[in-house]
Design a protein around this motif. Structure first.
Motif, short mmCIF file in Angstrom:
data_model
loop_
_atom_site.label_atom_id
_atom_site.label_comp_id
_atom_site.label_asym_id
_atom_site.label_seq_id
_atom_site.Cartn_x
_atom_site.Cartn_y
_atom_site.Cartn_z
N SER A 159 90.86 21.59 43.87
CA SER A 159 90.12 21.02 45.00
C SER A 159 88.98 21.94 45.43
CB SER A 159 91.08 20.78 46.17
OG SER A 159 90.38 20.29 47.30
N LEU A 160 89.24 23.26 45.45
CA LEU A 160 88.20 24.21 45.84
C LEU A 160 87.04 24.22 44.85
CD1 LEU A 160 87.18 26.54 47.63
CD2 LEU A 160 88.55 28.09 46.22
N PHE A 161 87.35 24.24 43.56
CA PHE A 161 86.28 24.24 42.55
C PHE A 161 85.49 22.93 42.59
CE2 PHE A 161 88.21 27.54 39.41
CZ PHE A 161 87.97 28.52 40.36
N GLY A 162 86.17 21.82 42.92
CA GLY A 162 85.46 20.56 43.05
C GLY A 162 84.47 20.59 44.20
N ASP A 163 84.86 21.20 45.32
CA ASP A 163 83.94 21.32 46.46
C ASP A 163 82.77 22.24 46.15
OD1 ASP A 163 85.61 19.63 47.85
OD2 ASP A 163 86.72 21.27 48.82
N LEU A 164 83.02 23.28 45.33
CA LEU A 164 81.96 24.22 44.99
C LEU A 164 81.09 23.73 43.85
CD1 LEU A 164 83.93 27.61 45.19
CD2 LEU A 164 82.38 26.63 46.90
N GLY A 165 81.51 22.69 43.15
CA GLY A 165 80.72 22.15 42.06
C GLY A 165 80.85 22.91 40.76
N ILE A 166 81.92 23.67 40.58
CA ILE A 166 82.09 24.44 39.35
C ILE A 166 83.31 23.97 38.57
CG2 ILE A 166 80.93 26.49 40.23
CD1 ILE A 166 83.64 27.70 40.82
N PHE A 167 83.94 22.88 39.00
CA PHE A 167 85.09 22.37 38.26
C PHE A 167 84.63 21.80 36.91
CE2 PHE A 167 88.06 19.02 37.02
CZ PHE A 167 89.26 19.72 37.05
N GLY A 168 85.33 22.17 35.83
CA GLY A 168 84.98 21.73 34.50
C GLY A 168 83.97 22.61 33.80
N ASP A 241 95.08 31.68 26.23
CA ASP A 241 95.43 30.72 27.28
C ASP A 241 94.99 29.31 26.90
OD1 ASP A 241 95.99 29.89 30.21
OD2 ASP A 241 93.89 29.32 29.87
N MET A 242 95.84 28.36 27.25
CA MET A 242 95.49 26.95 27.06
C MET A 242 95.68 26.15 28.34
SD MET A 242 96.82 24.12 24.29
CE MET A 242 98.38 23.87 25.13
N LEU A 243 96.65 26.54 29.20
CA LEU A 243 96.94 25.77 30.40
C LEU A 243 95.75 25.74 31.35
CD1 LEU A 243 98.88 24.24 32.25
CD2 LEU A 243 99.69 26.46 33.09
N VAL A 244 95.19 26.91 31.66
CA VAL A 244 94.07 26.98 32.61
C VAL A 244 92.85 26.26 32.04
CG1 VAL A 244 92.51 28.54 33.83
CG2 VAL A 244 94.94 29.11 33.60
N ALA A 245 92.55 26.49 30.76
CA ALA A 245 91.39 25.83 30.16
C ALA A 245 91.59 24.33 30.04
CB ALA A 245 91.13 26.44 28.78
N LEU A 246 92.82 23.91 29.82
CA LEU A 246 93.09 22.48 29.69
C LEU A 246 92.84 21.75 31.01
CD1 LEU A 246 94.10 20.54 27.47
CD2 LEU A 246 96.40 20.82 28.39
N ILE A 247 93.01 22.45 32.13
CA ILE A 247 92.85 21.83 33.44
C ILE A 247 91.44 22.00 33.98
CG2 ILE A 247 93.62 21.91 35.84
CD1 ILE A 247 96.39 22.64 34.82
N PHE A 248 90.88 23.20 33.87
CA PHE A 248 89.61 23.51 34.53
C PHE A 248 88.39 23.39 33.63
CE2 PHE A 248 92.81 25.78 37.04
CZ PHE A 248 92.47 25.35 38.31
N ALA A 249 88.56 23.18 32.32
CA ALA A 249 87.42 23.07 31.42
C ALA A 249 87.25 21.63 30.96
CB ALA A 249 87.60 24.00 30.22
N ASP A 250 86.00 21.18 30.88
CA ASP A 250 85.74 19.85 30.35
C ASP A 250 85.49 19.93 28.85
OD1 ASP A 250 83.27 21.02 30.21
OD2 ASP A 250 82.34 19.78 31.76
N ALA A 251 85.01 18.85 28.26
CA ALA A 251 84.84 18.82 26.81
C ALA A 251 83.77 19.80 26.34
CB ALA A 251 84.48 17.40 26.37
N ASP A 252 82.74 20.04 27.15
CA ASP A 252 81.67 20.94 26.73
C ASP A 252 82.03 22.41 26.89
OD1 ASP A 252 80.04 18.82 26.06
OD2 ASP A 252 79.18 18.68 28.09
N SER A 253 82.97 22.74 27.75
CA SER A 253 83.33 24.13 28.00
C SER A 253 84.74 24.47 27.52
CB SER A 253 83.23 24.43 29.50
OG SER A 253 84.07 23.56 30.25
#
Length: 306
Positions: A159-168, A241-253
Motif C-alpha cells: 500500500s505504501l509503495f502504491g501511494d509513492l508510485g514505486i510499486f512494480g 529471492d523470489m517472494l519479494v520480487a514476485l510481489i513488488f516487481a512487474d513484468a519489466d522489472s
C-alpha cells in the motif's frame, strides 16, 4: 595410595613430561591432533564431493539435449560425452526475457547490497563508538526487528509503495531488501566494531582525527572481514529471492528467479531450459563467494572468537 602418588598418577593421565621438564600435551590434545590426519581429510573430501554432486548434476543436465534428458540420467555423460552441447545456453541467451531478467537481477542485487553495507557500516560505527541519548534503546529496537518476518510487511508496504508510485519498479524491490537487510547488518557490524581497541581510536582522536576520518581510515580496514561477510550474505539473499520480487516487481522489472518461475509455469516439461537457467542463476553467487572466500572465512572466524 598416598596423596602424592594420586597426584602423580593424575598427571600421567593428563600430560606427559617432556625433556625440558614442562608437561606435554594431554590426552585430549593428542586425540585432536590425530583427528587432523589423513583419514579426517579423506572423510571431509568425500563429504564435499557429495555436497557438490547436485551442482555437478545440474551442470551436466544443462549441457544435454532435451531428448537425452528425458531418456536417461545425467551420469550417462561419463560414458557418452558426445551428449554435451551448448545449444541450451545459446537458446536461453537468445531469449530476450531471460537476458532482460538477468540484467534486472544485477540492477536489484548490486544496489541493495551496497546500500546495506554502507548504511549498516555507518550505523554500526555510530552505535559502537558514538555517544548519544537513547543509543542503547534504539539499538535494542533494531535488534528486535530481526525477529519480524518479512511476510508481515508485504501488505502494508504494498500500500505504501502504491501511494509513492514505486510499486512494480526496481526501486521498490531494492528499498524493501534494504529495509529488511539493515537490522542484521547493524547488529553484526556493531558487535564487530565494538571489539576494536578503544585506545586505538582515542589515539587517533588525540591526533585530531574526526569521526568520518576514523571510520574510513581505521574502522573500515579493521572491519574488512566482517563487512565482506555481510556483503556476501546480503548478495546471496537478494539474488536468490523470489517472494519479494514476485510481489513488488512487474513484468519489466522481474529478476531471473521470477523469469524462471514463469518458464516453469508455461513449459513444465522443458527441463533443458530450466536446467540451464537454474545453473546460470547459480553461477553468479558462486563466483562472488569464491572471489571473497578468504574475507568471508576471516569474518566468520572473527565473529566466532568474539
Amino acid at each position: 595410595m598416598t596423596t602424592l602418588q594420586t597426584a602423580q598418577a593424575g598427571q600421567t593421565d593428563a600430560t606427559v613430561p617432556t625433556a625440558s621438564g614442562r608437561p606435554g600435551p594431554g590426552a585430549a590434545a593428542r586425540a585432536a591432533r590425530r583427528l587432523v590426519g589423513g583419514s579426517t581429510r579423506l572423510v571431509l573430501l568425500v563429504v564435499a564431493m557429495f555436497w557438490l554432486l547436485p551442482t555437478v548434476g545440474l551442470l551436466l543436465s544443462s549441457l544435454r539435449g532435451p531428448l537425452d534428458i528425458g531418456s536417461s540420467g545425467w551420469w550417462t555423460v561419463l560414458t557418452k560425452p558426445a551428449q554435451l552441447t551448448l545449444h541450451n545456453y545459446t537458446s536461453l541467451l537468445d531469449d530476450p526475457t531471460i537476458t532482460h531478467s538477468f540484467l534486472n537481477s544485477l540492477l536489484i542485487t548490486v544496489p541493495a547490497t551496497l546500500l546495506v553495507v554502507v548504511v549498516g557500516s555507518l550505523a554500526g560505527y555510530v552505535f559502537a563508538w558514538v555517544e548519544f541519548p537513547g543509543r542503547d534503546w534504539v539499538f535494542l529496537l533494531i535488534v528486535g526487528l530481526l525477529v519480524v518476518p518479512l511476510q508481515v510487511a508485504l501488505v502494508p508496504i504494498t500500500s505504501l509503495f502504491g501511494d509513492l508510485g514505486i510499486f512494480g519498479s526496481i526501486v521498490g524491490v531494492v528499498l524493501f531488501h534494504v529495509a529488511f537487510g539493515l537490522p542484521f547488518a547493524i547488529f553484526l557490524l556493531r558487535n564487530f566494531f565494538a571489539g576494536i581497541p578503544r585506545e586505538l581510536l582515542e589515539a587517533a582522536r588525540l591526533d585530531g582525527a574526526g569521526e568520518l576520518w576514523l571510520f574510513v581510515r581505521v574502522v573500515v580496514p579493521l572491519g574488512g572481514p566482517a563487512i565482506a561477510s555481510l556483503g556476501i550474505f546480503q548478495f546471496l539473499w537478494v539474488w536468490n529471492d523470489m517472494l519479494v520480487a514476485l510481489i513488488f516487481a512487474d513484468a519489466d522489472s522481474a529478476p531471473l528467479t521470477v523469469a524462471l518461475q514463469q518458464q516453469t509455469r508455461q513449459f513444465g516439461t522443458n527441463i533443458d531450459v530450466l536446467s540451464s537457467g537454474a545453473f546460470l542463476s547459480m553461477i553468479i553467487p558462486l563466483v562472488v563467494f569464491f572471489a571473497f572466500q578468504r574475507q568471508f572465512v576471516s569474518g566468520v572466524m572473527a565473529g566466532a572468537l568474539k
